[in-house]
Design a protein around this motif. Sequence first.
Motif, PDB file in Angstrom:
ATOM      1  N   UNK B 230      13.525  63.003  -1.828  1.00  0.00           N
ATOM      2  CA  UNK B 230      12.235  63.699  -1.914  1.00  0.00           C
ATOM      3  C   UNK B 230      11.278  63.186  -0.851  1.00  0.00           C
ATOM      4  N   UNK B 231      11.269  61.874  -0.694  1.00  0.00           N
ATOM      5  CA  UNK B 231      10.358  61.261   0.266  1.00  0.00           C
ATOM      6  C   UNK B 231      10.693  61.742   1.683  1.00  0.00           C
ATOM      7  N   UNK B 233      12.234  64.584   2.433  1.00  0.00           N
ATOM      8  CA  UNK B 233      11.883  66.004   2.508  1.00  0.00           C
ATOM      9  C   UNK B 233      10.371  66.189   2.679  1.00  0.00           C
ATOM     10  N   UNK B 234       9.631  65.395   1.916  1.00  0.00           N
ATOM     11  CA  UNK B 234       8.173  65.516   1.967  1.00  0.00           C
ATOM     12  C   UNK B 234       7.668  65.146   3.354  1.00  0.00           C
ATOM     13  N   UNK B 235       8.298  64.135   3.929  1.00  0.00           N
ATOM     14  CA  UNK B 235       7.882  63.670   5.244  1.00  0.00           C
ATOM     15  C   UNK B 235       8.091  64.777   6.287  1.00  0.00           C
ATOM     16  N   UNK B 237       8.350  67.907   5.728  1.00  0.00           N
ATOM     17  CA  UNK B 237       7.438  68.996   5.385  1.00  0.00           C
ATOM     18  C   UNK B 237       6.042  68.762   5.970  1.00  0.00           C
ATOM     19  N   UNK B 238       5.561  67.538   5.807  1.00  0.00           N
ATOM     20  CA  UNK B 238       4.209  67.240   6.286  1.00  0.00           C
ATOM     21  C   UNK B 238       4.144  67.284   7.813  1.00  0.00           C
TER      22      UNK B 238
END
Lengths: 261, 245
Positions: B230-231, B233-235, B237-238
């Motif tokens: 998740x981390x 993916x989130x990175x 994404x941002x």
Amino acid sequence: MNKGKIISVRSFRGGTGKSNTAANLAAQGALAGKRVGVVDTDIQSPGFHVLFGLNEKKMGKTMNDFLHDKATIREIGFPIHENVGNVAGLSKLKNARIWLFPSSISGRDISQILREGIDFNKLNEGLQTTIAEFDLDYLFIDTHPGLNEETLLSIATSDVLVIILRPDNQDLQGTSVTVDIARSLDVPSLLLMVNKALPKYDPVAVKKEIETLFNAPVAGVLPLSFDMADNASSDLFSLRFPEHEWSKGLRGVAQAILALE
Amino acid sequence: MINDITSQLKKIAIFSGLSNDALADLAEKASARKIAKGEALIQKGEIGNSLFLIYKGWFKIVTVDSKGDELILNKCGPGEAIGEMALLDQGPRSATVIALEDADALELTRDVFKDILDQHPDVSLEIIRGYSNRLRFAITYIERAIDWSQKIAEGDYSFIDQSQPLLNTADNDDDKAAQFLSAFFTMVRKVREREDGLKKQLEKLAFEIDQTRRKKDFEEITGTEFYANLKEQAKTLRQKRTQNE
Ligand SMILES: Nc1ncnc2c1ncn2[C@@H]1O[C@H](COP(=O)(O)OP(=O)(O)OP(=O)(O)O)[C@@H](O)[C@H]1O
Ligand SMILES: [Mg+2]
């Protein structure tokens, strides 16, 4: 700034006031002339739609359909402003632009999604499409309490995280972990909001104390209110009773969100 | 004696505008009453037909509270009049009046009063004039009280420091308004004191976070493969979002 901010409203414990807060924040944004969407990602116990006067009969396609490739975002968006009826608070949105993206309340859909889990990329794609297709300024997300996988997803995708807490040690403990997670997931903006504050506490002191504990801004300390409890999520409280202390506090939080870069 | 009574009668609000002639006439037609200690001069609830002017002795004005206990509303003594409204409105007595000692009073009945009105036509007008004066006076007070009540509702008590209530000593009826005002001010002052007291007593906050547990919980959540993914993916994404800006 990138078009359309995702604002996720969270709390450690259930019943803290997430759904009411998210709905009222969204409504205030819409009243301020913003194009607003509201998504219910509390797929385990959806209840957001009730605040917007939507019942099972009126509910069409849901986020669950989208997550299972059975509907497009376009089909899911329910224009609240066109369906306000004559509910005192809600009807003030008739000239606003606000869409609801509900979660399914059918038991079968709920257990299916719980079994299969939510795909991060799919959810994120959904949220981004929602913003693009409806040309939204803000997308508010109501979530399930706690820190399970699906709530972690919603934290990871959000631009602004609003954490609601009650001023007691149990909530503070849980909130501290949420704050750490939000920072670990690089959520750009973090706002705290205290709800159901007992009158025996001085709101200014509560704000100061909590800001120091978390090193994060407290955008509002909203009182525990019988009127709020009495409203029992049947209408948008801050629109129905704009002069109420709770509503004033809520507007303060809305302004803090709208003021974010 | 008549002269003495005349000057006492003049002090009663509804008679204050009467000529000495009319007052002397009233005094002459009043009848003397002796009231023994413990006896009721007026019974609450009965229809009033007369006014009493206390001449000697003290009385207590009482009512009965919800538990049936006697509640003393006030005391009155020589020179004071009780039940004057009965001459005009024939309403029921609003409280019971009991003699605290052997006492003397003058009684003036409505019939006597009516005779006087017949004989002195200008008296009615004087009474009306007197009443409208008092009414105007009372309304002024009520208006101020309304204004202040609104301030109190907003938590603004500053007016008690800015305005001085007229403190009353006279037994004149206009001073009921002043008495009301004085009671009102006392009330506001007490409310403010209580509020200030409460503010000071506001419970001391005792917020505490168990940092060891916080760390342990955090590690439990972030230690999973799911979180690591998740981390990541989130990175991504941002980063994508920032690029799109
Ligand atoms: N400040 C308040 N004072 C009193 N009652 C409140 C207040 N805020 C919310 N409530 C009430 O608390 C209940 C729970 O609110 P809400 O559904 O918004 O919380 P939630 O966090 O979304 O709950 P859940 O975790 O079950 O989804 C509702 O009945 C609501 O009317
Ligand atoms: Mg909820």
